[in-house]
Design an enzyme around this catalytic site. Structure first.
Site, PDB file in Angstrom:
ATOM      1  N   ARG A  91       0.830  -1.194   0.269  1.00  0.00           N
ATOM      2  CA  ARG A  91       0.207  -0.126  -0.401  1.00  0.00           C
ATOM      3  C   ARG A  91       1.014   1.369   0.084  1.00  0.00           C
ATOM      4  O   ARG A  91       1.785   1.126   0.477  1.00  0.00           O
ATOM      5  CB  ARG A  91      -1.035   0.098   1.573  1.00  0.00           C
ATOM      6  CG  ARG A  91      -0.421   0.151   2.355  1.00  0.00           C
ATOM      7  CD  ARG A  91      -0.942   0.219   3.844  1.00  0.00           C
ATOM      8  NE  ARG A  91      -0.845   0.770   5.094  1.00  0.00           N
ATOM      9  CZ  ARG A  91      -0.735   2.014   5.294  1.00  0.00           C
ATOM     10  NH1 ARG A  91      -0.787   3.210   4.513  1.00  0.00           N
ATOM     11  NH2 ARG A  91       0.058   1.858   6.733  1.00  0.00           N
ATOM     12  N   SER A 124      -1.654  -5.329   2.504  1.00  0.00           N
ATOM     13  CA  SER A 124       0.327  -5.039   2.552  1.00  0.00           C
ATOM     14  C   SER A 124       0.274  -6.539   4.139  1.00  0.00           C
ATOM     15  O   SER A 124      -0.299  -6.827   5.025  1.00  0.00           O
ATOM     16  CB  SER A 124       0.181  -4.290   3.102  1.00  0.00           C
ATOM     17  OG  SER A 124      -0.585  -3.613   4.409  1.00  0.00           O
ATOM     18  N   ARG A 146      -6.547  -7.820  10.110  1.00  0.00           N
ATOM     19  CA  ARG A 146      -5.716  -8.912   8.973  1.00  0.00           C
ATOM     20  C   ARG A 146      -6.231 -10.279   9.282  1.00  0.00           C
ATOM     21  O   ARG A 146      -7.649 -10.458  10.013  1.00  0.00           O
ATOM     22  CB  ARG A 146      -4.388  -8.957  10.602  1.00  0.00           C
ATOM     23  CG  ARG A 146      -4.123  -7.969  11.383  1.00  0.00           C
ATOM     24  CD  ARG A 146      -2.455  -8.262  12.160  1.00  0.00           C
ATOM     25  NE  ARG A 146      -2.721  -7.474  12.832  1.00  0.00           N
ATOM     26  CZ  ARG A 146      -2.910  -6.310  14.105  1.00  0.00           C
ATOM     27  NH1 ARG A 146      -3.737  -6.956  14.299  1.00  0.00           N
ATOM     28  NH2 ARG A 146      -2.191  -5.566  13.929  1.00  0.00           N
ATOM     29  N   ALA A 175       2.482 -10.176   8.074  1.00  0.00           N
ATOM     30  CA  ALA A 175       3.825 -10.589   7.766  1.00  0.00           C
ATOM     31  C   ALA A 175       4.430 -12.320   8.035  1.00  0.00           C
ATOM     32  O   ALA A 175       5.367 -12.427   9.394  1.00  0.00           O
ATOM     33  CB  ALA A 175       4.909  -9.354   8.502  1.00  0.00           C
ATOM     34  N   VAL A 224       8.029 -10.379  10.327  1.00  0.00           N
ATOM     35  CA  VAL A 224       8.994  -9.561   9.427  1.00  0.00           C
ATOM     36  C   VAL A 224      10.329  -9.874   9.211  1.00  0.00           C
ATOM     37  O   VAL A 224      11.192  -9.304   9.566  1.00  0.00           O
ATOM     38  CB  VAL A 224       8.845  -7.824   9.792  1.00  0.00           C
ATOM     39  CG1 VAL A 224       7.373  -7.374   9.192  1.00  0.00           C
ATOM     40  CG2 VAL A 224       8.845  -7.823  11.176  1.00  0.00           C
ATOM     41  N   GLU A 240      11.487  -9.674  14.401  1.00  0.00           N
ATOM     42  CA  GLU A 240      10.915  -8.546  15.259  1.00  0.00           C
ATOM     43  C   GLU A 240      10.029  -9.340  15.993  1.00  0.00           C
ATOM     44  O   GLU A 240       8.663  -9.812  16.593  1.00  0.00           O
ATOM     45  CB  GLU A 240       9.810  -7.522  14.312  1.00  0.00           C
ATOM     46  CG  GLU A 240       9.648  -6.255  15.582  1.00  0.00           C
ATOM     47  CD  GLU A 240       9.084  -5.317  15.554  1.00  0.00           C
ATOM     48  OE1 GLU A 240       9.318  -3.827  14.816  1.00  0.00           O
ATOM     49  OE2 GLU A 240       7.749  -5.451  15.239  1.00  0.00           O
ATOM     50  N   HIS A 248       4.338   0.032  14.334  1.00  0.00           N
ATOM     51  CA  HIS A 248       5.324   0.041  13.301  1.00  0.00           C
ATOM     52  C   HIS A 248       5.924   1.554  12.839  1.00  0.00           C
ATOM     53  O   HIS A 248       7.270   1.695  12.076  1.00  0.00           O
ATOM     54  CB  HIS A 248       4.222   0.538  11.607  1.00  0.00           C
ATOM     55  CG  HIS A 248       4.697   0.453  10.357  1.00  0.00           C
ATOM     56  ND1 HIS A 248       3.974  -0.591   9.469  1.00  0.00           N
ATOM     57  CD2 HIS A 248       5.670   0.747   9.655  1.00  0.00           C
ATOM     58  CE1 HIS A 248       4.943  -0.331   8.487  1.00  0.00           C
ATOM     59  NE2 HIS A 248       5.860   0.360   8.743  1.00  0.00           N
ATOM     60  N   TRP A 285      12.184  -6.735   8.481  1.00  0.00           N
ATOM     61  CA  TRP A 285      10.888  -6.017   7.395  1.00  0.00           C
ATOM     62  C   TRP A 285      12.515  -5.489   6.594  1.00  0.00           C
ATOM     63  O   TRP A 285      11.780  -4.595   5.867  1.00  0.00           O
ATOM     64  CB  TRP A 285      10.430  -4.612   8.438  1.00  0.00           C
ATOM     65  CG  TRP A 285      10.132  -4.525   9.935  1.00  0.00           C
ATOM     66  CD1 TRP A 285      10.668  -4.758  10.842  1.00  0.00           C
ATOM     67  CD2 TRP A 285       8.704  -4.117   9.990  1.00  0.00           C
ATOM     68  NE1 TRP A 285       9.595  -4.510  11.673  1.00  0.00           N
ATOM     69  CE2 TRP A 285       8.524  -4.544  11.301  1.00  0.00           C
ATOM     70  CE3 TRP A 285       7.335  -4.340   9.290  1.00  0.00           C
ATOM     71  CZ2 TRP A 285       7.154  -3.898  12.097  1.00  0.00           C
ATOM     72  CZ3 TRP A 285       6.731  -3.140   9.526  1.00  0.00           C
ATOM     73  CH2 TRP A 285       6.019  -4.099  11.210  1.00  0.00           C
TER      74      TRP A 285
END
Length: 326
Positions: A91, A124, A146, A175, A224, A240, A248, A285
């Site tokens: 996104r 996303s 989610r 993620a 992530v 993470e 975020h 990430w």
């Protein structure tokens, strides 16, 4: 258990590359690595250039492109089937979502295969994997929250396929790791507001889900993070382990460890990757892919978010040659 020793290799980079960023994606076609999307500051997209890294010359360039490219985004995923790259989701800072695009590395042409309005709900921070015919998409964050759905895009029939729902035991998540191993899709960990430590497996032949219990050096819950397959093994790195209070907008507790899971014995093993000073920064990430560097197959990782919330710009390679495999 007895740790296995292996070392990270920092890969030199020349040319105009993607630079520091996180929440981007990478894939490989031949000896070329392709990189797309990402953010330098939280929730602000950067560009929609398709960066190409030559594994032999170690030089970045921007791919020539015609056609309809995805708009700039973060939280995007991409996989390769043959010589075609498939890019889905992500996104921008206005919460617009990309549909499914393809990029033909032989003709350098982008195509919009399935707009959001005609495909899956936009999302996303989903996860993608592929085999020789299908692009698999699991989970992610939609406008409604989610999800825990599994779909595939059949590149031959050119249509989406919906699989049975994962069920209440497998919470909607963003993620997670997503890996295809010998006809089964593995969903590892992820984030549902908290870091998750569960594992679920979907059998493509029977179309049945099951929760998986593992033993050994079981990794902490995380999201992530890179996850790839190597034979019957799943290899994961970093991620993470605890979110920041700003979610975020901040950097949580990051990992720098490598683990392997034997999908037959369901035993985890932590891999010792050289001395602390030889390891790359802890991160999550990040963009990642399997790649072959100097004749060795391994995990290639670019950038990501560091424990200080600074985006990274390094490119590191971890070879599979010293994994404890049998």
């Amino acid at each position: 258990m007895c740790p296995v020793e292996n070392k990270w290799l920092k890969v030199g980079q020349k040319g105009a590359g993607p630079g520091a960023r996180s929440s981007h994606a990478m894939t490989v076609v031949g000896n070329k690595v392709y990189c797309f999307g990402g953010e330098l500051k939280p929730t602000i997209h950067i560009d929609n250039d398709l960066y190409v890294f030559d594994l032999e010359t170690q030089e970045w360039s921007i791919a020539p492109a015609t056609g309809e490219a995805p708009f700039p985004c973060f939280g995007v995923s991409m996989v390769t089937i043959g010589s075609t790259i498939y890019v889905y989701g992500g996104r921008d800072d206005k919460r617009r979502y990309n549909g499914l695009h393809s990029y033909d590395t032989e003709t350098n042409e982008w195509k919009l295969l399935a707009p959001v309005e005609e495909g899956l709900p936009g999302r996303s921070y989903h996860s993608m994997a592929g085999d020789d015919r299908k692009v698999y998409v699991f989970g992610g964050v939609t406008a409604k929250g989610r999800v825990n759905t599994l779909h595939a895009y059949d590149v031959v029939d050119q249509k989406w396929v919906e699989y049975p729902a994962a069920g209440e035991a497998c919470k909607g998540r963003g993620a997670p790791g997503l890996v295809v191993v010998e006809g089964r899709i593995w969903v590892l960990f992820g984030f549902d507001g908290n870091e998750l430590g569960d594992i679920h497996c979907f059998d493509l032949a029977s179309e049945q889900w099951k929760a998986v219990e593992t033993t050994g050096d079981v990794p902490a819950a995380r999201s992530v993070f890179p996850a790839v397959s190597y034979g019957k093994y799943i290899v994961i790195y970093g991620g993470e382990e605890e979110p920041h209070e700003l979610m975020h907008m901040g950097a949580g507790k990051m990992s720098g460890e490598v683990y392997q899971l034997d999908t037959e014995t369901l035993v985890w093993e932590r891999i010792v990757c050289g001395n602390e000073e030889e390891k790359p920064s802890q991160r999550g990430w990040c963009a990642f892919t399997k790649a072959v560097k100097d004749g060795e197959e391994g995990l290639l990782v670019h950038g990501g978010n560091s424990p200080t919330n600074e985006r990274l710009d390094d490119l590191v390679f971890w070879g599979f040659s010293h994994l404890n495999v049998n």
